[in-house]
Enzyme design. Structure first.
Site, PDB file in Angstrom:
ATOM      1  N   ASN A 401      -3.721   3.634   2.620  1.00  0.00           N
ATOM      2  CA  ASN A 401      -3.292   2.578   3.515  1.00  0.00           C
ATOM      3  C   ASN A 401      -2.296   3.087   4.557  1.00  0.00           C
ATOM      4  O   ASN A 401      -2.638   3.251   5.727  1.00  0.00           O
ATOM      5  CB  ASN A 401      -2.682   1.439   2.691  1.00  0.00           C
ATOM      6  CG  ASN A 401      -2.392   0.201   3.515  1.00  0.00           C
ATOM      7  OD1 ASN A 401      -2.418   0.249   4.735  1.00  0.00           O
ATOM      8  ND2 ASN A 401      -2.127  -0.901   2.863  1.00  0.00           N
ATOM      9  N   ASP A 402      -1.086   3.390   4.122  1.00  0.00           N
ATOM     10  CA  ASP A 402      -0.051   3.760   5.086  1.00  0.00           C
ATOM     11  C   ASP A 402      -0.399   5.023   5.881  1.00  0.00           C
ATOM     12  O   ASP A 402      -0.017   5.147   7.040  1.00  0.00           O
ATOM     13  CB  ASP A 402       1.285   3.960   4.362  1.00  0.00           C
ATOM     14  CG  ASP A 402       1.749   2.666   3.711  1.00  0.00           C
ATOM     15  OD1 ASP A 402       1.455   1.600   4.279  1.00  0.00           O
ATOM     16  OD2 ASP A 402       2.384   2.731   2.644  1.00  0.00           O
ATOM     17  N   VAL A 403      -1.158   5.942   5.255  1.00  0.00           N
ATOM     18  CA  VAL A 403      -1.444   7.206   5.936  1.00  0.00           C
ATOM     19  C   VAL A 403      -2.475   7.048   7.050  1.00  0.00           C
ATOM     20  O   VAL A 403      -2.735   7.986   7.794  1.00  0.00           O
ATOM     21  CB  VAL A 403      -1.916   8.302   4.955  1.00  0.00           C
ATOM     22  CG1 VAL A 403      -0.822   8.621   3.954  1.00  0.00           C
ATOM     23  CG2 VAL A 403      -3.184   7.903   4.246  1.00  0.00           C
TER      24      VAL A 403
END
Lengths: 475, 113
Positions: A401-403
């Protein structure tokens, strides 16, 4: 008389350096670990059976051997049984054990020092307390305790037992506690006598415990790898204190080596996330979001079916899989490899894009995918894969997600702003496998999911991948 | 305060100075070893370093060797220190080995369809 003990320690020291060196290269890494383990065994044997004067079985051997046997059996079982996903927790726990060991040594040596120095003849001397012993004892105690408590908190956070915990002006309080620890430890030295200093000694332990808790509590779960690496180097320093105390070179070298290597490793990890160490320690980003939770920018999410994705991928010429923590949680690495093999058999070029901090530890994804026999050459690091997204037909984001969050590039108010990301939005199609629309570890929304090119396939990563495998097979 | 600094000065003049040389050298060795490592190996490396600082076990063994057999508290704490030190060493090396085991190269030409 041969100096067997010294030779044993020398072999130990050299093999630590050599082992660590070999562990830095993929080809020799495993051998390097064995070299270091061998050196440790030699050093332990030297400590058990030799003194500088030659062969001499150590006193209390029965207790020592019993403890070593128990530690070996339990340690092996724990390490063998642990799931691949829980590896970071395990490392943290073992790290804490090292810190505890250092703290216990200091407590015993302190009592010893107290008894010998409190004897009448020693009391007459002005400086009864040998500083050369006092400093390593107290440093070992303080650092060991902080490392032990901090590691246990980190362990609890990683397996979800402990949440984040912050309160205002925590940084100032942390600093005050740290100064207080040093102050009390100094008082303890100045007011050295049997009654008083024991009290100061216990206050020092108490404050170190408090500091260990305060140190790790505010740090977000996503930053735990950095913290574990830092605590790892703390324990190294605590071990080095023992080296000073006993003038023992193998402890000193091993401890300092880990202390310095661990610190550098921590800095390198921070760099991979484009964060400063200070920033991580203050507990910024991760969770508290800084009010930048973009209000989904009005877009809507497009849900897709496994059948469509299967078709899309089978007739693609190039597919890149972006694995994340969701893959690890679902233990989906084997199914993932199966899907990769099937697509390859259809003539699709399949690669994996590995973000340096995907998962909960740098290299987490590599370890996981290697477990299911994914070819090492297929795992491409971020810098090398990013230019390839533009020529990619389908990007399959599995539980990451965040990456892949474009906010890291576009939104200066985002807590992850500035973190390098995988440029998946360059690809022709993006498919995200995700359990729900829940935010990622950084606690922020991901605009990517609202991107017109992006389709969401909801469900457990393993189940979804299995569906895809079945669909591709059926086509 | 003066006595404190005097003692430190004495220490530096003594054997401890050798150890300080060693510390400084090892700091550089540690930095040099880690600086050029591919990020894929960071986790195993952290785990391996974790096992190496288990060398604190040697200290626990020394402390046990010095404990007098009727000092129960020292014996209990010392035994515990040896136990947790061993956990650190053994657990650390075994976990690292498990991680690295997965990096082994597959024999070429083995393609599953």
């Amino acid at each position: 008389m041969m100096p067997y003990m010294e030779i044993g320690y020398l072999i130990g020291s050299v093999s630590f350096v050599l082992g660590l060196k070999m562990m830095g290269q993929p080809d020799s890494a495993r051998k390097g670990n064995l070299v270091a383990a061998f050196g440790m065994a030699v050093a332990v044997i030297a400590a058990l059976f030799f003194t500088p004067k030659g062969f001499h079985v150590i006193s209390n051997l029965q207790y020592i051997v019993a403890a070593i046997v128990a530690g070996t059996v339990i340690g092996t079982l724990m390490a063998k049984r642990v799931q691949m996903t829980a590896m970071p927790e395990m490392v943290s726990l073992f790290n804490g054990m090292g810190g505890l060991s250092a703290a216990l040594i200091s407590i015993i040596e302190w009592r010893h020092l107290l008894h010998t120095s409190a004897s009448p003849e020693a009391m007459d001397q002005a400086a009864a307390l040998p500083i050369g012993m006092y400093i390593p004892i107290m440093a070992g105690l303080i650092i060991g305790t902080i490392s032990f408590i901090g590691s246990i908190v980190a362990w609890g956070k990683l397996n979800g037992k402990i949440g984040d915990f912050r309160f205002p002006s925590q940084q100032i309080i942390n600093a005050v506690v740290l100064v207080a620890i040093l102050g009390v430890a100094y008082l303890n030295y100045g007011e050295f006598n049997a009654t008083h200093s024991s009290l100061y000694f216990f206050i020092t332990i108490g404050l170190a415990i408090v500091y260990g808790l305060l140190f790790v509590f505010p740090i977000g779960g996503a930053d735990m790898p950095v913290v574990i690496s830092l605590l790892n180097s703390f324990t190294g320093v605590a071990a080095a204190c023992g080296g000073f105390l006993y003038q023992n070179k193998v402890m000193l070298m091993g401890g300092v080596l880990v202390g310095s290597a661990g610190t550098i490793l921590t800095v390198v990890m921070c760099k991979a996330m484009n964060r400063s160490l200070m920033n991580v320690l203050i507990g910024m980003a991760g969770g508290n979001g800084g009010g930048s939770t973009t209000s989904s920018s009005g877009g809507s999410v497009r849900e897709v079916q496994a059948t469509d994705v299967a078709v899309m991928m089978k007739y693609a010429s190039k597919v890149i899989i972006v694995p994340g923590y969701g893959l690890a949680v679902a233990q989906a690495q084997h199914v993932c490899h199966e899907l990769e093999n099937m697509l390859e058999a259809e003539g699709v070029d399949v690669k994996y894009a590995i973000h340096p901090v995907a998962g909960r530890m740098p290299g987490h994804m590599n370890v996981l995918l290697a477990e299911s026999n994914v070819d090492y050459d297929k795992l491409i690091e971020m810098e090398h894969i990013n230019p390839e997204f533009a020529t990619t037909d389908v990007v399959l984001v599995v539980g990451a997600n965040d990456v892949v969050n474009p906010a890291a590039k576009t939104d200066p108010t985002s807590p992850i702003y500035g973190m390098p990301i995988l440029d998946v939005d360059q690809a022709k199609q993006i498919i995200v496998l995700k359990r729900s629309m829940k935010a990622g570890y950084a606690g922020i929304e991901n605009e990517l999911f609202f991107h017109p090119k992006c389709g969401m396939l909801f469900g457990d990563a393993k189940a979804s991948l299995q569906k895809l495998v079945n669909e591709v097979k059926a086509l | 305060m003066e006595a404190f600094f005097q003692q430190i000065a004495d220490l530096i003049a003594q054997n401890t100075l050798n150890l300080i040389y060693l510390v400084i050298l090892m700091i550089f060795v540690g930095i040099e070893l880690i600086s050029h490592v591919p990020s894929v190996l960071h986790t195993p490396l952290m785990s391996g370093a974790n096992a190496i600082h288990g060398v604190v076990l040697i200290g626990a063994i020394i402390v046990m060797g010095n404990a007098s057999p009727d000092d129960t508290l020292s014996l209990v704490f010392g035994t515990l220190a040896v136990f947790v030190g061993t956990l650190n060493v053994i657990g650390g090396f075994v976990v690292t080995d498990r991680m690295l085991e997965m990096f082994k190269k597959k024999p070429k030409g083995e393609k599953v369809s």
